[in-house]
Scaffold this active site. Structure first.
Site, PDB file in Angstrom:
ATOM      1  N   SER A   1       5.729   8.813   6.464  1.00  0.00           N
ATOM      2  CA  SER A   1       4.906   8.883   5.256  1.00  0.00           C
ATOM      3  C   SER A   1       5.337   7.842   4.240  1.00  0.00           C
ATOM      4  O   SER A   1       4.640   7.627   3.255  1.00  0.00           O
ATOM      5  CB  SER A   1       4.950  10.279   4.644  1.00  0.00           C
ATOM      6  OG  SER A   1       6.229  10.825   4.732  1.00  0.00           O
TER       7      SER A   1
ATOM      8  N   HIS B   1      -0.492   9.160  10.055  1.00  0.00           N
ATOM      9  CA  HIS B   1       0.138  10.005   9.042  1.00  0.00           C
ATOM     10  C   HIS B   1      -0.594  11.335   8.904  1.00  0.00           C
ATOM     11  O   HIS B   1      -1.651  11.414   8.272  1.00  0.00           O
ATOM     12  CB  HIS B   1       0.181   9.248   7.698  1.00  0.00           C
ATOM     13  CG  HIS B   1       0.903   9.986   6.630  1.00  0.00           C
ATOM     14  ND1 HIS B   1       0.501   9.998   5.310  1.00  0.00           N
ATOM     15  CD2 HIS B   1       2.001  10.769   6.677  1.00  0.00           C
ATOM     16  CE1 HIS B   1       1.329  10.750   4.607  1.00  0.00           C
ATOM     17  NE2 HIS B   1       2.244  11.226   5.411  1.00  0.00           N
TER      18      HIS B   1
ATOM     19  N   GLU C   1      -4.080   9.722   8.053  1.00  0.00           N
ATOM     20  CA  GLU C   1      -4.199   8.317   7.662  1.00  0.00           C
ATOM     21  C   GLU C   1      -3.819   7.460   8.870  1.00  0.00           C
ATOM     22  O   GLU C   1      -2.701   7.573   9.390  1.00  0.00           O
ATOM     23  CB  GLU C   1      -3.284   8.012   6.478  1.00  0.00           C
ATOM     24  CG  GLU C   1      -3.813   8.612   5.177  1.00  0.00           C
ATOM     25  CD  GLU C   1      -2.847   8.482   4.000  1.00  0.00           C
ATOM     26  OE1 GLU C   1      -3.311   8.205   2.879  1.00  0.00           O
ATOM     27  OE2 GLU C   1      -1.631   8.670   4.197  1.00  0.00           O
TER      28      GLU C   1
ATOM     29  N   ASN D   1      -0.625   9.086  -1.077  1.00  0.00           N
ATOM     30  CA  ASN D   1       0.572   9.113  -1.920  1.00  0.00           C
ATOM     31  C   ASN D   1       0.542   8.012  -2.975  1.00  0.00           C
ATOM     32  O   ASN D   1       1.036   8.193  -4.084  1.00  0.00           O
ATOM     33  CB  ASN D   1       1.836   9.005  -1.067  1.00  0.00           C
ATOM     34  CG  ASN D   1       2.111  10.310  -0.339  1.00  0.00           C
ATOM     35  OD1 ASN D   1       1.430  11.300  -0.563  1.00  0.00           O
ATOM     36  ND2 ASN D   1       3.105  10.313   0.530  1.00  0.00           N
TER      37      ASN D   1
END
Ligand SMILES: NC(=O)c1ccc[n+]([C@@H]2O[C@H](COP(=O)([O-])OP(=O)(O)OC[C@H]3O[C@@H](n4cnc5c(N)ncnc54)[C@H](O)[C@@H]3O)[C@@H](O)[C@H]2O)c1
Length: 592
Positions: A428, A449, A461, A499
Site C-alpha cells: 500500500s 492493492h 487499485e 491514500n
C-alpha cells in the site's frame, strides 16, 4: 428578546438558493425568493417544482404538503419585497463585490431587527458585514449541497456579530431540522477548508491523466465509503463556484494546494460548469439534470480490451496475515485453485482455520451452501515451499510491508515462476517498481492493492509501473472483475489514488484542530453531516491507527515534497506519546 421567525428571504435561486427556499418553506416559514431576472426566476421556480415533485414521487412529501409549501413561497425580482422578512439569506454567486453590494441595499430595505445572513462558502463574512450600517446583525449561514438533504449548517460569527443573534440563528437552524456548528470567520470554515484541498488534488490527478475520472471517483466511493466521488461532487457544486472558493482560500492561506487546478478555469470559461450547464467532468442529459450520460471519455462496457489477455487459472498467494488470508478466500470463493505459501506449517494451518471460520459464518447467514463451502475449502492448498508456485499463472504477494523482504521475495519468485506468470504485490505504500527491478521480467510485475477486509471491500487499485506490459494490466483488471472486485488503474506513485487523496485531508483536519479553530467533535460532525462522510476524520484516524497514518503521510511528503503534506506536529506528538488510536485505547479520543 429572541427572534420570532415568520418570514425568510432568499436572494439568488441557483444551486443553493432554490434548496434553501425549500428548507424554509418545508418547515413552516413564509419565504420570499429574489432573483436577478425573470428568466433566472423561472429557473429557480422550476428547480423548486422539480425537487418537490421528486419528494412527492418518493413518498417523502404528500401532495397536500407540496401545495401548502408552494403557497408559502413568493418569488420576485424586486429586492424591496424583502421588507417584511425576519431573516434574509443571500445565495448569489461567490463574488465579494456582488455580495457587499446586496448587503448594503438590504440593510436599507429590511426592518432594523431583521437578521442578514450570507451563504458564502469562503468569502469573509466580516468584509460582507461591514458593507452594512449594522454589522452586528450579520452572520454566515452556510448550508451544504443539496440543502434539502445535508444536515449541517455552519453558523459563522464575526468579531462584531451580536451573541443574541448567533443564538437565534442557531435555534432557527435547529427548527429547520438541521445541525448548527458555530465557528469563526475563516476561509472555507470547517468543511470546505477540509474538502476543497482534496477536490483540487483529485482534479490534478485527472488533469495529469494519473487516473480516469471514473476510476478516481470509484476509488473514493468504494475505498472510503464516500457518497460521491470528488469529480462528480465538483459537478454538483458547480465548477465556477468551486473555482471561486479555491481562489479565495488560496488568497487567504497562500497554500499552493488550494491554487485552483488550471483545468477548472478552462472548463468554467468553456461553459462546462457542471450539472447546472449539463456538462462538467461528466456529461448530463440536460442542464440541471443529475443523470450522467455516456460521452467520449466513458470506458467501454465490461472493460473490453484492445490487447489480448493472459490466461489465469491458478493463483498463488504469499503470506498468511490479515490481507493474505482475505485474498486467498476471495480467489478460492471465485473458483480459483489457490496455492498459498506461509512461513511455517502452523501458519499454513492457521490460514485454513481462519478461512473455514469465515466460510462457516457465511453458511450460517445463508450466503453460501454447505457444498459451496466444501468446494472452496477444496481449492485451498497450503505449503511452506515457494517452489510450489512454479506452475501458477499468477502470484499475489501480501507479506510484511518491508521493502527488503518484498525485494528478496521477488528475486525468488523470478527464479521459481514459469515464464509469463504475472507477479503482483499488494503493497500500500512501497513503489511497485522497486519490486519489479528485482526480477528479470519487470514487464510482468504489477501492483494489486486490496483494501481491508479483502473479502468485503470491493476496490482494488491496479498499479502499473513504467515497465508493466499492457496485457499484464489488462489481465489484472479482468481478474479483479472475475473475483467480484472493482478495479481502478493508476500509476506507481506514493498513496496510489485513495491514500494520496485521503491522508492529506486527514492531516489537514489535525492541523485545524491544532490551530484551535474547531474541536474534534465539531470537525467530525461537520464532515459527517455536511458532506455525508461515513466517519469523521478523527474517528477514522483513531480506527486506522495514528502510527499507520503518520507513516503514510510521511511517504506522501517524501515523494511529492509538498509543504502542505508535511505531517501535522500534533500527529507526530501523539504517535511519540504512543497514543496510537483505538488499538491502544487512546488516540484523539480515549476509549473504554
Ligand atoms: N454550490 C455549492 O455546493 C455551495 C454550497 C454551499 C454554499 N455555496 C455558496 O452559495 C452561494 C451561491 O452559490 P450557488 O452554487 O448556488 O451559485 P449559482 O450560480 O448556482 O446560483 C447563484 C444565483 O444567484 C443569482 N443572482 C446573481 N446575481 C443576483 C442578484 N443581484 N440578485 C439576486 N440573484 C442573483 C443567479 O441568477 C443564480 O441563479 C455562493 O456564495 C456559494 O459559495 C455553494
Amino acid at each position: 428578546m429572541a427572534h420570532d421567525f415568520v418570514t425568510a428571504g432568499v436572494i439568488g435561486l441557483g444551486t443553493m438558493g432554490a434548496g434553501i427556499v425549500e428548507v424554509f418553506a418545508r418547515n413552516g416559514l413564509d419565504v420570499i425568493g429574489v432573483e436577478v431576472s425573470p428568466q433566472a426566476l423561472e429557473n429557480g421556480k422550476a428547480a423548486l417544482r422539480h425537487s418537490t415533485d421528486r419528494a412527492v414521487a418518493r413518498g417523502k412529501l404528500s401532495e397536500q404538503s407540496q401545495t401548502e409549501l408552494h403557497d408559502r413561497v413568493r418569488l420576485t425580482c424586486d429586492m424591496s419585497d424583502l421588507a417584511e422578512c425576519d431573516i434574509v439569506v443571500e445565495a448569489v454567486p461567490e463574488q465579494l463585490d456582488l455580495k457587499r453590494d446586496i448587503f448594503a441595499q438590504l440593510d436599507q430595505i429590511v426592518k432594523p431587527e431583521a437578521i442578514l445572513a450570507t451563504n458564502t462558502s469562503s468569502l469573509s463574512v466580516t468584509e460582507i458585514s461591514v458593507a452594512t450600517e449594522h454589522p452586528r446583525r450579520v452572520v454566515g449561514m452556510h448550508f451544504f449541497n443539496p440543502a434539502q438533504v445535508q444536515k449541517l449548517v455552519e453558523v459563522i460569527r464575526t468579531v462584531v456579530t451580536e451573541d443574541a443573534i448567533v443564538e437565534d440563528v442557531q435555534a432557527l437552524v435547529e427548527r429547520l431540522g438541521k445541525i448548527p456548528v458555530v465557528i469563526g470567520d475563516k476561509a472555507g470554515f470547517i468543511a470546505n477548508a477540509l474538502l476543497f484541498g482534496y477536490l483540487n488534488h483529485a482534479v490534478d490527478m485527472y488533469e495529469s491523466r494519473y487516473a480516469t475520472r471514473e476510476d478516481i471517483d470509484a476509488a473514493m466511493q468504494l475505498g472510503c465509503g464516500l457518497p460521491m466521488g470528488p469529480l462528480a461532487l465538483m459537478d454538483l457544486i458547480g465548477l465556477d463556484t468551486a473555482y471561486e472558493i479555491l481562489d479565495t482560500m488560496y488568497k487567504q492561506g497562500r497554500d499552493r494546494l488550494h491554487a485552483p487546478s488550471p483545468i477548472i478555469k478552462q472548463m468554467v470559461t468553456g461553459g462546462l460548469k457542471g450539472r447546472k450547464t449539463g456538462r462538467g467532468f461528466y456529461t448530463y442529459d440536460a442542464a440541471g439534470s443529475f443523470k450522467a450520460v455516456a460521452d467520449s471519455q466513458t470506458p467501454l462496457d465490461g472493460g473490453a480490451h484492445e490487447v489480448g489477455l493472459r490466461t489465469v487459472k491458478t493463483v498463488g498467494v504469499v503470506g498468511s496475515g490479515t490481507m493474505a488470508t482475505g485474498i486467498i478466500e476471495v480467489f478460492a470463493k471465485a473458483g480459483y485453485d489457490v496455492m498459498y505459501v506461509a512461513r511455517s506449517a502452523a501458519k499454513v494451518d492457521a490460514v485454513k482455520v481462519a478461512i473455514a471460520k469465515s466460510l462457516e459464518k457465511a453458511v450460517q447467514r445463508g450466503k453460501i451452501t454447505d457444498e459451496d463451502r466444501n468446494a472452496v475449502a477444496g481449492r485451498l492448498n497450503g505449503t511452506t515451499a515457494l517452489e510450489d508456485l512454479a506452475q501458477v499463472d499468477m502470484v499475489v504477494e501480501a507479506v510484511v510491508e518491508d521493502l527488503k523482504v518484498k525485494q528478496a521475495l521477488f528475486e525468488n519468485l523470478d527464479e521459481i515462476c514459469k515464464p509469463g506468470a504475472i507477479l503482483a504485490t499488494t503493497t500500500s505504500s512501497l513503489p511497485v517498481i522497486e519490486c519489479a527491478v528485482m526480477t528479470k521480467r519487470p514487464q510482468d510485475v504489477v501492483g494489486m492493492h486490496f483494501f481491508n477486509p479483502a473479502p468485503i471491500m470491493k476496490l482494488v487499485e491496479v498499479v502499473h509501473t513504467v515497465s508493466t506490459a499492457d496485457d499484464v494490466v489488462a489481465t489484472t483488471q479482468d481478474l479483479c472483475r472475475k473475483i467480484g472486485k472493482h478495479p481502478v488503474t493508476c500509476g506507481d506513485r506514493a498513496g496510489f489514488i485513495v491514500n494520496a487523496l485521503l491522508f492529506p485531508y486527514l492531516n489537514d483536519a489535525v492541523k485545524m484542530l491544532e490551530a484551535h479553530y474547531a474541536s474534534a467533535d465539531e470537525i467530525d460532525t461537520a464532515m459527517k453531516t455536511g458532506c455525508a462522510y461515513p466517519m469523521g476524520p478523527f474517528e477514522l484516524l483513531d480506527a486506522v491507527g495514528l502510527d499507520v497514518s503518520l507513516a503514510i503521510q510521511r511517504e506522501l511528503y517524501l515523494e511529492f515534497r509538498e509543504r502542505g503534506f508535511a505531517p501535522a506536529p500534533l500527529l507526530e506528538h501523539l504517535v511519540t506519546a504512543r497514543y496510537l488510536g483505538r488499538k491502544v485505547g487512546r488516540g484523539f479520543r480515549t476509549y473504554a
